[in-house]
Design a protein around this motif. Structure first.
Motif, short mmCIF file in Angstrom:
data_model
loop_
_atom_site.label_atom_id
_atom_site.label_comp_id
_atom_site.label_asym_id
_atom_site.label_seq_id
_atom_site.Cartn_x
_atom_site.Cartn_y
_atom_site.Cartn_z
N ILE A 177 29.14 6.06 -32.77
CA ILE A 177 27.81 6.67 -32.85
C ILE A 177 27.69 7.26 -34.25
O ILE A 177 28.39 8.21 -34.56
N PRO A 178 26.85 6.70 -35.14
CA PRO A 178 25.99 5.54 -34.94
C PRO A 178 26.79 4.24 -34.90
O PRO A 178 27.87 4.16 -35.49
N PRO A 179 26.24 3.21 -34.24
CA PRO A 179 26.97 1.95 -34.15
C PRO A 179 26.80 1.09 -35.39
O PRO A 179 25.95 1.34 -36.24
N GLY A 180 27.63 0.08 -35.48
CA GLY A 180 27.54 -0.89 -36.56
C GLY A 180 28.33 -2.13 -36.20
O GLY A 180 28.78 -2.29 -35.06
N GLU A 181 28.52 -2.98 -37.17
CA GLU A 181 29.20 -4.25 -36.94
C GLU A 181 29.82 -4.73 -38.24
O GLU A 181 29.16 -4.70 -39.29
N VAL A 182 31.06 -5.14 -38.19
CA VAL A 182 31.73 -5.72 -39.36
C VAL A 182 31.75 -7.24 -39.18
O VAL A 182 32.32 -7.75 -38.21
N ARG A 183 31.11 -7.94 -40.10
CA ARG A 183 31.05 -9.39 -40.02
C ARG A 183 31.98 -10.01 -41.06
O ARG A 183 32.13 -9.47 -42.16
N GLU A 184 32.57 -11.13 -40.71
CA GLU A 184 33.40 -11.86 -41.66
C GLU A 184 32.57 -12.99 -42.27
O GLU A 184 32.01 -13.83 -41.55
N LEU A 185 32.49 -13.02 -43.59
CA LEU A 185 31.72 -14.03 -44.29
C LEU A 185 32.52 -15.33 -44.40
O LEU A 185 33.74 -15.33 -44.19
N PRO A 186 31.87 -16.43 -44.70
CA PRO A 186 32.58 -17.72 -44.77
C PRO A 186 33.76 -17.72 -45.73
O PRO A 186 34.73 -18.45 -45.52
N ASP A 187 33.70 -16.91 -46.79
CA ASP A 187 34.80 -16.90 -47.75
C ASP A 187 35.89 -15.89 -47.37
O ASP A 187 36.82 -15.66 -48.15
N GLY A 188 35.79 -15.29 -46.19
CA GLY A 188 36.82 -14.38 -45.71
C GLY A 188 36.57 -12.91 -45.98
O GLY A 188 37.27 -12.05 -45.46
N ARG A 189 35.59 -12.61 -46.82
CA ARG A 189 35.26 -11.21 -47.05
C ARG A 189 34.62 -10.59 -45.83
O ARG A 189 33.96 -11.29 -45.05
N ARG A 190 34.80 -9.28 -45.67
CA ARG A 190 34.19 -8.56 -44.55
C ARG A 190 32.99 -7.75 -45.05
O ARG A 190 33.03 -7.18 -46.14
N GLN A 191 31.96 -7.70 -44.23
CA GLN A 191 30.73 -7.01 -44.60
C GLN A 191 30.32 -6.06 -43.47
O GLN A 191 30.22 -6.46 -42.31
N GLN A 192 30.09 -4.80 -43.83
CA GLN A 192 29.66 -3.81 -42.85
C GLN A 192 28.14 -3.86 -42.69
O GLN A 192 27.41 -3.79 -43.67
N ASN A 193 27.69 -3.96 -41.45
CA ASN A 193 26.26 -3.93 -41.16
C ASN A 193 25.97 -2.80 -40.19
O ASN A 193 26.79 -2.49 -39.31
N TYR A 194 24.81 -2.17 -40.36
CA TYR A 194 24.39 -1.12 -39.44
C TYR A 194 22.88 -1.04 -39.48
O TYR A 194 22.24 -1.53 -40.43
N LEU A 195 22.29 -0.41 -38.46
CA LEU A 195 20.85 -0.42 -38.28
C LEU A 195 20.18 0.89 -38.67
O LEU A 195 18.96 1.02 -38.51
N HIS A 196 20.93 1.86 -39.15
CA HIS A 196 20.31 3.13 -39.55
C HIS A 196 19.96 3.11 -41.03
O HIS A 196 20.61 2.44 -41.83
N ASP A 197 18.93 3.89 -41.36
CA ASP A 197 18.33 3.84 -42.70
C ASP A 197 18.82 5.00 -43.58
O ASP A 197 18.04 5.75 -44.14
N THR B 74 22.12 14.70 -32.44
CA THR B 74 23.38 13.96 -32.42
C THR B 74 23.34 12.82 -33.44
O THR B 74 22.27 12.51 -33.98
N PRO B 75 24.47 12.16 -33.70
CA PRO B 75 24.45 11.02 -34.64
C PRO B 75 23.94 9.72 -34.01
O PRO B 75 24.17 8.65 -34.57
N ALA B 76 23.27 9.81 -32.86
CA ALA B 76 22.84 8.60 -32.14
C ALA B 76 21.58 8.02 -32.78
O ALA B 76 20.46 8.22 -32.31
N VAL B 77 21.77 7.29 -33.86
CA VAL B 77 20.69 6.59 -34.56
C VAL B 77 21.12 5.13 -34.68
O VAL B 77 22.31 4.83 -34.74
N GLY B 78 20.16 4.22 -34.72
CA GLY B 78 20.51 2.81 -34.81
C GLY B 78 20.76 2.16 -33.46
O GLY B 78 21.31 1.05 -33.41
N LEU B 79 20.33 2.80 -32.38
CA LEU B 79 20.49 2.22 -31.03
C LEU B 79 19.28 1.35 -30.72
O LEU B 79 18.59 1.53 -29.71
N ASN B 80 19.01 0.39 -31.59
CA ASN B 80 17.78 -0.38 -31.43
C ASN B 80 17.93 -1.73 -32.12
O ASN B 80 17.80 -1.82 -33.34
N TRP B 81 18.19 -2.75 -31.33
CA TRP B 81 18.33 -4.10 -31.89
C TRP B 81 16.97 -4.76 -32.11
O TRP B 81 16.89 -5.88 -32.59
#
Length: 531
Positions: A71-91, A280-287
């Motif tokens: 909280i807040p949530p996010g997602e770590v994605r792996e790019l095609p070249d193996g690098r990792r990228q952090q994504n999240y929905l809060h501004d 609370t830190p509950a932001v980004g709970l919205n896909w």
């Protein structure tokens, strides 16, 4: 770190103001604990690993990765070249690190917990020894304004009354000190602890929000812990600057968007009578959106791997921690348990109902709310009936009908009328704003200019003044702040009344004129600063 020689025989505690968002703590080569979730204090007992008069090496490993169990949530994605990228929905920017104080503390084997309340003109202070070890306790209550001891008591637990109690008042403050002294068997002092507290009431009555039975109108901002060069780190100097600007502009309140603020900042609000909506830190709970402006894509909000049972469990823990920390603060009048969640999906009902019940169990004395996003109006939101107030983030004239303030005024007024009729609750406008480049002007009310920001605020002010149910206006934002990069965010979010280095835009002058006259005429405004 060196442990003082005088701490022999006491419990030795490592206390962290926050570590965002994950931390692993080591004393020398021994792991002493882990913490998940930024913005709240945590501590570890290291008595068995250190010795009075000795030294030790403190190591803290901080991890900035967010996933859907955070909280807040996010997602770590792996790019095609193996690098990792952090994504999240809060501004706002995902700053990571130790942003608040790290303390080495000693604690006697016994300590106490304290609660406060009042009835009529009489205040009550209740205490209880938190450890089973026996020993005398002495209690004194001191009026911070006069320095006078107004009550004394003793014993391992009990309640003491304060006659003709001075109520904590918005814009004024009004605090007491509770002085707790632990004694040994010969009545010698073992430890003394001083905790400030205040006494006041909060109640909802129809469209009115009452503090000490007086109607209160929220004037101020959503804010961020964000400054040039130091990011989210706490600084007393910056805190003083911000609270002085709040006083200058005529604000009487703020929302800790979108996470709990430092204890030092909350202490400052208690002292100066600044009313706080505690979030609370509950932001980004919205896909359904990203950062409040774009469809994030990639599925539904309330599904496995997005906002699910693990997210809810972390969210519940954040509510418990926030209420436990701030429930005795007089400045805190309202809990905000989430910012802009997806509240149009049926999954929101099962997700939020137990969290609302939990908040009320943890603190039955304050209203509970959440901040509603503009894509979930009164006829689509499925959870607003669970809450005590309506808090709305609305951007008519910016994200909706940008540049057309006449149409925006009509749509905003119509929506507020719908909320009034359906819910019959007080409405606080917790966000309204327009990105503005400092120094940019035009002979037209052109978006991104300082001229348009003022015209936009004037339109919103008219809407608020014409709606009986509106009991507050908190502009977004107090100051420009940093966000992750994106085509909609050039060097951050620029909706501030002040620039990121706290220079006033034209909007600040407009708000100062409006808010100071409103307070003087309707709410008896007084300076936030200590007298």
């Amino acid at each position: 770190m060196r442990v003082p020689r005088g701490w022999d025989g006491e419990r030795i505690i490592l206390r962290f103001g926050s570590a965002t968002p994950h931390a692993v703590v080591f004393v020398d080569d021994t792991e002493v604990g882990r913490n998940k979730g930024g913005y709240m204090p945590f501590e570890f007992d290291v008595t068995d690993l250190v010795s009075a008069g000795g030294t030790f090496r403190l190591t803290v490993a901080v991890d900035n990765r967010l996933d859907n169990t955070c909280i807040p949530p996010g997602e770590v994605r792996e790019l095609p070249d193996g690098r990792r990228q952090q994504n999240y929905l809060h501004d706002f920017y995902n700053y990571s690190g130790l942003h608040r104080s790290v303390l080495l503390c000693s604690r006697p084997a016994r300590h106490v917990t304290v609660t406060t309340g009042y009835e009529g003109t009489t205040g009550q202070v209740t205490w209880a020894v938190a450890q089973s070890e026996e020993g005398p306790v002495r209690i004194a209550v001191v009026d911070k304004q006069t320095g006078e001891v107004v009550a004394r008591a003793g014993g391992g637990s009990g309640t003491v009354e304060i006659e003709d109690v001075t109520l904590w008042t918005p814009g004024v403050g009004g605090l007491y000190d509770l002085v707790v002294t632990l004694l040994d068997e010969t009545d010698g002092p073992v430890d003394t602890f001083t905790q400030h507290f205040g006494v006041r009431t909060v109640r909802i009555d129809g469209y009115r929000f009452l503090i000490n039975e007086q109607p209160f109108y929220f004037i101020g901002f959503g804010m961020h812990e964000d400054h040039e060069t130091i990011g989210k780190a706490h600084s007393n100097a910056h805190m003083v600057q911000d609270t002085e600007l709040l006083s200058w502009i005529g604000a009487n309140s703020l929302r800790t968007s979108h996470y709990p603020y430092s204890e030092e900042f909350m202490d400052c609000c208690d002292r100066h009578g600044i009313v706080v909506i505690d979030e609370t830190p509950a932001v980004g709970l919205n896909w359904m959106m990203a950062g409040g402006i774009l469809d994030s894509g990639g599925g539904e909000t309330y599904e496995e791997g997005h906002v699910d049972d693990r997210t809810q469990a972390t969210h519940a823990d954040e509510i418990r921690r926030l209420v436990a920390r701030d429930k005795n603060r007089p400045s805190v009048v309202l809990w905000s348990i989430a910012n802009e969640p997806d509240s149009t999906s049926p999954g929101a009902i099962d997700y939020f109902r137990p969290l609302v019940e939990l908040t009320r169990e943890c603190d039955p004395t304050r209203p509970v709310g959440f901040v509603n996003v503009m894509f979930a109006p009164y006829d689509k939101c499925l959870i607003s009936d669970m809450f005590d107030v309506i808090m709305l983030n609305r951007y008519y004239g910016w994200y909706v009908d940008s540049g057309d303030l006449q149409t925006s005024e009509q749509k905003f007024s119509a929506e507020l009328a719908g909320w009034m009729e359906k819910y019959r609750l007080p409405i606080i406008i917790t966000e309204y704003g327009a990105d503005t480049v400092a120094g940019l002007h035009s002979i037209y009310d052109q978006p991104f200019t300082e001229d348009y920001q003022v015209a936009y605020l004037e339109m919103n002010s008219k809407v608020f003044d014409e709606c009986e149910a509106v009991v507050g206006e908190q502009m977004w934002n107090f100051a420009d702040f940093q966000t992750k990069y994106g085509f909609a965010r050039v060097d951050g979010n620029k909706k501030g009344a002040f620039t990121r280095d706290r220079r006033p835009k034209a909007a600040a002058r407009y708000l100062r004129e409006r808010w100071t006259s409103m307070e003087a005429a309707r709410y008896g405004r007084r300076d936030h600063r200590a007298r």
